[in-house]
Motif scaffolding. Structure first.
Motif, PDB file in Angstrom:
ATOM      1  N   PRO A  77     -20.518   1.679 -26.773  1.00  0.00           N
ATOM      2  CA  PRO A  77     -20.198   0.413 -26.476  1.00  0.00           C
ATOM      3  C   PRO A  77     -20.363  -0.165 -25.116  1.00  0.00           C
ATOM      4  O   PRO A  77     -19.677   0.662 -24.078  1.00  0.00           O
ATOM      5  CB  PRO A  77     -18.794   0.185 -27.211  1.00  0.00           C
ATOM      6  N   VAL A  78     -20.655  -1.336 -25.126  1.00  0.00           N
ATOM      7  CA  VAL A  78     -20.468  -2.206 -23.690  1.00  0.00           C
ATOM      8  C   VAL A  78     -19.655  -3.643 -23.858  1.00  0.00           C
ATOM      9  O   VAL A  78     -20.031  -3.894 -25.249  1.00  0.00           O
ATOM     10  CB  VAL A  78     -21.786  -2.318 -23.003  1.00  0.00           C
ATOM     11  N   ASP A  79     -19.382  -4.128 -22.905  1.00  0.00           N
ATOM     12  CA  ASP A  79     -18.686  -5.421 -23.255  1.00  0.00           C
ATOM     13  C   ASP A  79     -19.419  -6.435 -22.817  1.00  0.00           C
ATOM     14  O   ASP A  79     -20.284  -6.609 -21.790  1.00  0.00           O
ATOM     15  CB  ASP A  79     -17.484  -5.615 -22.209  1.00  0.00           C
ATOM     16  N   LEU A  82     -19.027  -9.052 -20.025  1.00  0.00           N
ATOM     17  CA  LEU A  82     -19.003  -8.451 -18.626  1.00  0.00           C
ATOM     18  C   LEU A  82     -20.454  -8.072 -18.490  1.00  0.00           C
ATOM     19  O   LEU A  82     -21.261  -8.152 -17.102  1.00  0.00           O
ATOM     20  CB  LEU A  82     -18.355  -7.029 -18.618  1.00  0.00           C
ATOM     21  N   VAL A  83     -21.404  -7.732 -19.454  1.00  0.00           N
ATOM     22  CA  VAL A  83     -22.772  -7.325 -19.373  1.00  0.00           C
ATOM     23  C   VAL A  83     -23.656  -8.614 -18.884  1.00  0.00           C
ATOM     24  O   VAL A  83     -24.244  -8.732 -17.837  1.00  0.00           O
ATOM     25  CB  VAL A  83     -23.519  -6.739 -20.464  1.00  0.00           C
TER      26      VAL A  83
ATOM     27  N   LEU C 191     -15.104  -4.653  -5.982  1.00  0.00           N
ATOM     28  CA  LEU C 191     -15.993  -4.315  -7.194  1.00  0.00           C
ATOM     29  C   LEU C 191     -15.688  -2.866  -7.687  1.00  0.00           C
ATOM     30  O   LEU C 191     -15.478  -1.834  -7.005  1.00  0.00           O
ATOM     31  CB  LEU C 191     -17.408  -4.525  -6.838  1.00  0.00           C
ATOM     32  N   ARG C 192     -16.049  -2.526  -9.136  1.00  0.00           N
ATOM     33  CA  ARG C 192     -16.575  -1.295  -9.621  1.00  0.00           C
ATOM     34  C   ARG C 192     -15.486  -0.321  -9.623  1.00  0.00           C
ATOM     35  O   ARG C 192     -15.685   0.990  -9.269  1.00  0.00           O
ATOM     36  CB  ARG C 192     -17.737  -0.800  -8.763  1.00  0.00           C
ATOM     37  N   ALA C 195     -15.475   3.240 -11.933  1.00  0.00           N
ATOM     38  CA  ALA C 195     -16.825   3.324 -12.318  1.00  0.00           C
ATOM     39  C   ALA C 195     -17.204   5.009 -12.427  1.00  0.00           C
ATOM     40  O   ALA C 195     -16.567   5.900 -11.871  1.00  0.00           O
ATOM     41  CB  ALA C 195     -17.694   3.051 -11.202  1.00  0.00           C
ATOM     42  N   LEU C 210     -13.773  -5.832 -13.712  1.00  0.00           N
ATOM     43  CA  LEU C 210     -14.139  -4.368 -14.558  1.00  0.00           C
ATOM     44  C   LEU C 210     -15.682  -4.235 -14.818  1.00  0.00           C
ATOM     45  O   LEU C 210     -16.400  -5.314 -14.755  1.00  0.00           O
ATOM     46  CB  LEU C 210     -13.517  -4.406 -15.751  1.00  0.00           C
ATOM     47  N   MET C 211     -15.911  -2.835 -14.810  1.00  0.00           N
ATOM     48  CA  MET C 211     -17.265  -2.575 -15.310  1.00  0.00           C
ATOM     49  C   MET C 211     -17.571  -2.984 -16.728  1.00  0.00           C
ATOM     50  O   MET C 211     -16.669  -3.048 -17.474  1.00  0.00           O
ATOM     51  CB  MET C 211     -17.530  -1.084 -14.973  1.00  0.00           C
ATOM     52  N   PRO C 212     -18.899  -3.344 -16.911  1.00  0.00           N
ATOM     53  CA  PRO C 212     -19.276  -3.560 -18.499  1.00  0.00           C
ATOM     54  C   PRO C 212     -18.968  -2.369 -19.330  1.00  0.00           C
ATOM     55  O   PRO C 212     -19.004  -2.682 -20.654  1.00  0.00           O
ATOM     56  CB  PRO C 212     -20.426  -4.119 -18.418  1.00  0.00           C
ATOM     57  N   THR C 213     -18.720  -1.233 -18.773  1.00  0.00           N
ATOM     58  CA  THR C 213     -18.666  -0.096 -19.648  1.00  0.00           C
ATOM     59  C   THR C 213     -17.136   0.110 -19.859  1.00  0.00           C
ATOM     60  O   THR C 213     -16.695   1.233 -20.340  1.00  0.00           O
ATOM     61  CB  THR C 213     -19.341   1.007 -18.919  1.00  0.00           C
ATOM     62  N   PHE C 214     -16.190  -0.849 -19.763  1.00  0.00           N
ATOM     63  CA  PHE C 214     -14.644  -0.567 -20.024  1.00  0.00           C
ATOM     64  C   PHE C 214     -14.591  -1.594 -21.051  1.00  0.00           C
ATOM     65  O   PHE C 214     -15.218  -2.749 -21.181  1.00  0.00           O
ATOM     66  CB  PHE C 214     -14.072  -1.061 -18.631  1.00  0.00           C
ATOM     67  N   SER C 215     -13.483  -1.407 -22.102  1.00  0.00           N
ATOM     68  CA  SER C 215     -13.233  -2.205 -22.995  1.00  0.00           C
ATOM     69  C   SER C 215     -11.580  -2.378 -23.206  1.00  0.00           C
ATOM     70  O   SER C 215     -11.094  -1.325 -22.763  1.00  0.00           O
ATOM     71  CB  SER C 215     -13.771  -2.161 -24.289  1.00  0.00           C
TER      72      SER C 215
END
Lengths: 300, 557, 271
Positions: A77-79, A82-83, C191-192, C195, C210-215
């Motif tokens: 998953p990605v947000d 944020l993407v 940033l980042r 990561a 936050l990085m897009p790979t965090f939720s």
């Protein structure tokens, strides 16, 4: 083919026609029509005309985009929100990932738009890791689009003689590597050196002002076919024959293939190699400075 | 004139087994003693230097038949592991000494110092792509002291594979000969035949008698048979040097034994045989099949091999076997480097650690030793670690110790996990190598296999490459780590462990016979498939500063 | 107690790995004065640059602007170094015990690949705090690093265990490829952050993009925070944990690896 952070149409003008995009290959007999080209960049450069898909990523967001792709190819998953800060949607990245997986042979060419912008080596690292991980799905490779001159050759020779590609110190009698500590711009900006010999570069034109100021203060020697910006602030400028035109040698192509350089025109000036040899002999003739007999500790 | 006197000489090529005798050297060669061996100096003409080697062992300089020390793949590896370089042995810049770093991927100057420092004087770089051969030669030139040779990667060269698939063996022979001369090399290397070509599709070639991606009827077996035939017809001094298919895979014993059958009637050298002697069908039941491989090997007297032994500790795997390296990356999750060389070959790099707690690594460690103990003829099995794949070349003395000291060896076996001990036969092997046999597997044998008549022995006419060791092992039990003297071409280059001199060494190359018209065949194919000018492809002879050229004539069948 | 007073600024960086309690503990004043330091490629003596008082001690005080003196406290296992001034790169690199205190600023690579001990810097520090050297798989393996001011790039890169607490602002890539341990960011970071994290905890009292790979996972005050807070307050760092004051928004990632790291961002009540 993905070109990321580079403008080959203008910066590597023969790349498309000689190496990559339009060539008919044995296993790509349709040439251009047998390939999909994706351009990822912060603005639409002339290279976009050659692209099938242009993905306009926001400045400073390449690392985030590549990292998101690493997750997406694995189905993790990605947000979405944020993407989208990268300037692209999850759907666009998913589409790119799918196309990459469907390829029989994929390649990412990445340029200085990545390696020289915020993130630097981590931007490059992100693309390299993405390409490595793509091999779980299909054949994928990755290559940097390097700068002009023989930067690749310098990298190759330094690696086999010192073990390191750049940012090297020999001050303790053996090679040490630490970008940020021994790399050129950082050294000059901090004023960590008290002399400089510049060969095949023009830092006086490209580097931050504190670096240029430092070069002006210390004894600086320049070897160059032309009088450069750096020459003008140097103590000594030695004009040398242009490599590849008047001086022979070997150049390494971006993919590290060595090519012979056969001089076409004579020059009244000595080659860089001649000059360096003569300097070295002159230094060797001076009273010996003995390095320490041993290294006190395992420094580094 | 230099005389080495009082030492126990081991010169198996001339049947000398620990006899105390003088060795006389003049003009870089071994010469007959002018005094008929009596020791009286009757020369008069030149002042003689004498090395008193009393209580020491005198060996011909070591010959490494398979190592990776120069070129694009190795250089890629150097860049991948700065953390190894940071802790590597440091060579300080000094008078007549260049700075360098040892470790698993030594820099060029350090490579020469490390080999010479151990008493090894000839080194065979095992894998060179034609496209980047200029790079290899540059690095070899910068490797001081030792003499060099190198082998050209051929078994995934698409121009050659196309000809083999079309059954055009004669034309293939001319192409191979032309390529050898273009690259200025000594012999032919085959790595995972077909597999590296298939890797350009992300695939491999695992079945000897089945075709692979990109081809329809050509099989790895046909490539092997074709190249072995060509090498024999070209009368290259060294036979086809083969890294078999399915390296490293449990159960690959079948491929190895079948490959030996394919090679019947031909000369061949099987590289790093340890990696090709596994049983089982997965990592969980992998076991040693060294006995089966050794048995088959013993029956095939046309073959030589090198051990490719594993030592516990750090290594870096570097091979042209792209698919294998990708698999290793997926298994270890560590760093991975991959290079494809257009139309010719590829390489993969994965840093690796062999652990004695790992069942797989324990089996690997045992298999290399088992092969060296079960293969009966020491003239056919040579000491290597496939540096740096199985371990570093500067650790060869550790393998010598394991071969010569059965009690020590068995104690090491007992330290392995119980389960591992059940998968190997090493504990049951009592054979101990003698010094005479060690001289064969580290020098005389590889020199003979390489076809270098003046290497690997101390008879009259030989190159004066001599290693003089103390008689007793050092505190660590190692006999070959610190030679008292090493001579290269009659000059003392190492004294009491210190490198004190040495020149640049020579490069052995061959010029096979071929019909010049073959260029008319190659040129248009090259222009179509490659991305450089045909005129830039060959290595000009001037690039080799000290070539030692052998001209050959062919013997077509 | 050994006191070293900088009397001459080195013209180029000075490498002084000899200035470590393990070395000085057994040496007389004269021997310390004669120890080799490296000015570029030249070997010089400690007393070419420092006035030396005292000997045979593992307690060292350095006075002066030593921002060009590198490798102080390298690989130390015991004792104490107090720098009354600034310190140069690689301060306390590879250390496994003892204490280093700097009143002024540190530079890059503070506590790189350390495995124990305490480093406290009153002012600012550079980048690569507690990090792995280039190519190395692991950074700091244990120990504590406290920075009173700001810090640069790659704080805690590839750290495995231990605590890094930075009171001031932090630049990009804090916690890059972290494998474990804890980073406390008093003012957030640029940033980042986090990561490519594998494991570990980043606690931030300020905003962290936050990085897009965090939720987002939850908002709460984790139980361990009370214990951490007690430990850190003994070192002078305040971590809020009172639920009446606020809570932590917890984010997990980095899914690109995939990793099981967490970033806890303090959200004051009413904010």
């Amino acid at each position: 083919m993905v070109y990321w952070g580079g403008n080959p149409a203008e910066c590597h003008p023969r790349h498309f026609t000689k190496y990559s995009l339009t060539q008919k290959g044995r296993f790509v007999p349709l040439g251009r029509k047998g390939r999909t080209m994706v351009l990822v960049d912060i603005r639409e450069t002339p290279s976009a005309k050659a692209a099938d898909i242009f993905l306009q990523v926001r400045p400073g967001k390449d690392f985030e985009m590549a990292t998101a792709l690493r997750a997406i190819i694995k189905g993790h998953p990605v947000d979405s929100a944020l993407v989208e800060e990268t300037g692209l949607t999850v759907a666009q990245l998913q589409d790119l990932a799918d196309r990459m997986k469907r390829a029989k042979f994929g390649v990412i060419f990445f340029g200085m738009g990545l390696s020289m912008t915020r993130g630097k080596h981590m931007n490059s690292g992100a693309i390299l890791t993405l390409a490595a991980e793509m091999n779980a799905f299909t054949k994928f490779v990755c290559m940097p689009m390097r700068g002009h001159g023989n930067v690749t050759g310098a990298d190759v020779v330094l690696r086999y003689t010192t073990g390191y590609p750049f940012g090297i110190s020999l001050s303790r009698g053996f090679p040490r590597f630490n970008p940020g500590e021994f790399s050129t711009i950082d050294l000059l900006v901090r004023g960590d050196n008290d002399a400089a010999l510049i060969l095949g570069a023009d830092p006086g034109a490209t580097m931050p002002q504190p670096a240029i100021d430092h070069l002006s203060r210390i004894p600086t020697i320049v070897l160059d076919p032309k009088v450069t910006h750096t020459s003008r602030l140097a103590r000594v400028h030695i004009t040398t024959a242009p490599t590849g035109i008047s001086a022979p040698g070997t150049v390494y192509r971006m993919d590290e293939v060595p090519l012979p350089l056969r001089p076409a025109l004579p020059s009244p000036y000595p080659t860089d190699e001649d000059v360096i040899r003569r300097i070295r002999l002159a230094v060797a003739a001076k009273p010996a400075w003995e390095p320490p007999a041993h290294v006190t500790m395992a420094i580094g | 004139m230099l005389r080495i006197t009082g030492g126990k000489v081991y010169d198996p090529a001339n049947g000398v087994n620990g006899v105390v005798k003088d060795i006389c050297i003049d003009n870089g060669r071994i010469v007959a003693p002018a005094d008929g061996g009596s020791g009286a100096d009757t020369s008069g003409a030149k002042a003689a230097r004498t090395i008193d080697a009393s209580g020491m062992l005198v060996f011909p300089g070591g010959v490494d038949v398979h190592t990776h020390v120069a070129g694009g793949a190795l250089n890629f590896a150097r860049g991948l592991v700065p953390e190894n370089q940071r802790v590597a042995r440091k060579f300080l810049h000094g008078k007549g000494r260049r700075a360098g770093l040892g470790g698993m991927t030594p820099t060029t100057f350090a490579t020469g110092y490390l080999y010479a420092g151990m008493g090894w004087t000839t080194v065979n770089e095992a894998a060179v792509p034609i496209l980047t051969a200029k790079h290899t030669h540059e690095e070899l030139h910068d490797t001081p002291i030792v003499d060099k040779s190198c082998l050209l990667l051929m078994a995934n060269n698409e121009m050659v594979l196309d000809l083999l698939e079309a059954g055009e063996l004669e034309r293939a022979r001319h192409v191979v000969a032309w390529l050898i001369w273009a690259a200025k090399v000594y012999g032919v290397k085959a790595v995972n035949p077909g597999g590296v070509a298939a890797w350009k599709w992300g695939k491999n070639a695992s079945a000897l008698h089945e075709s692979f991606e990109g081809y329809t009827t050509l099989t790895p077996a046909k490539i092997i048979a074709g190249l072995a035939q060509i090498v024999d017809q070209l009368q290259l001094p060294h036979p086809l040097h083969l890294h078999c298919n399915n390296l490293g895979i449990p159960g690959n014993v079948a491929t190895t034994v079948e490959t030996m059958k394919v090679l019947e009637g031909r000369r061949a050298h099987l590289a790093h045989l340890q990696f090709h002697a596994y049983g089982g069908d997965g990592w969980s039941n992998m076991h040693s099949e060294a006995a089966a491989v050794a048995e088959a090997f013993n029956q095939h007297s046309n073959l030589t091999c090198d051990a490719g032994a594993v030592l516990f500790g750090d290594a870096v795997t570097i091979t042209a076997d792209g698919p294998w390296q990708h698999l290793l990356y997926q298994l270890t999750g560590r760093k991975w480097g991959n290079l494809d060389v257009e139309n010719e070959t590829g390489c993969g790099i994965v840093p690796y650690v062999y652990k004695d707690r790992s069942l797989v690594n324990a089996v690997q460690w045992a298999v290399g030793l088992e092969l060296m103990l079960l293969i009966t003829d020491p003239w056919r099995v040579f000491l290597t670690t496939d540096h740096p794949n199985g371990g570093c070349f500067w650790r060869y003395p550790e393998i010598v110790q394991l071969l010569m000291d059965v009690e020590f060896r068995k104690a090491q076996v007992r330290r392995l996990p119980e389960v591992a001990q059940q998968r190997i036969v090493l504990a049951d092997l009592d054979r101990q190598y003698s010094l005479y046999e060690i001289a064969i597997i580290t020098s005389a044998g590889p020199a003979r296999a390489l076809g270098m008549a003046n290497k690997g022995h101390l008879g009259v006419g030989a190159d004066a490459d001599v290693a003089i060791y103390p008689e007793k092992p050092n505190a660590d039990g190692l006999l070959f780590s610190y030679p008292r003297y090493v001579l290269k071409d009659g000059e003392i280059v190492v004294e009491e462990g210190d490198v004190i001199g040495g020149s640049e060494g020579r490069e052995f190359i061959v010029r096979p016979e071929y019909d010049g018209a073959i260029e008319d065949y190659i040129r248009p194919l090259f222009q179509q498939a490659y991305t450089m000018s045909f005129d830039n492809y060959p290595v000009s002879l001037e690039r080799l500063r000290h070539p030692e050229q052998v001209n050959l004539s062919s013997k077509p069948e | 107690m050994i006191t070293l007073t900088l009397k001459e600024q080195p013209s180029v960086p000075l490498e002084a790995e000899v200035l470590s309690p393990d070395v000085t503990a057994q040496l007389s004043t004269a021997d310390i004065r004669a120890l080799p330091v490296y000015l570029g490629k030249r070997q010089r003596r400690v007393d070419d640059f420092f006035e030396v008082d005292g000997g045979s001690s593992d307690q060292i005080t350095i006075r002066g602007d030593a921002s060009r003196v590198k490798w102080l406290g390298r690989a130390m296992t015991r004792g104490r170094i107090v720098v009354d001034g600034n310190a140069g790169m690689h301060l306390g690199a590879y250390m496994s015990g003892g204490t280093i205190e700097v009143s002024g600023n540190g530079s890059d690579w503070v506590g790189a690949e350390m495995s124990g001990g305490l480093i406290r810097i009153g002012g600012n520090a550079g980048g690569q705090i507690g990090a792995a050297y280039r190519g190395s798989s692991t950074g700091m393996r244990d120990g504590t690093i406290l920075i009173g001011g700001s810090a640069g790039l790659e704080v805690g890169m590839r750290m495995k265990r231990g605590i890094i607490a930075v009171s001031g602002p932090v630049r990009d890539f804090a916690g890059l490829q972290m494998k474990g341990g804890t980073i406390v960011l008093g003012c957030g970071a640029e940033l980042r952050t986090g990561a490519w994290m594998i494991r570990g905890t980043i606690i931030s009292l300020g905003p962290v993009p936050l990085m897009p790979t965090f939720s987002y996972a939850a908002t709460y005050v984790p139980g361990f925070l009370r214990i951490y807070s007690a430990y850190l307050s003994s070192l002078g760092i305040t971590l809020p944990f009172d639920e009446r004051r606020g809570a932590y928004r917890r984010y997990t990632g980095d899914t690109s690896v995939p990793g099981k790291g967490e970033i806890l961002i303090w959200a004051p009540r009413g904010a």
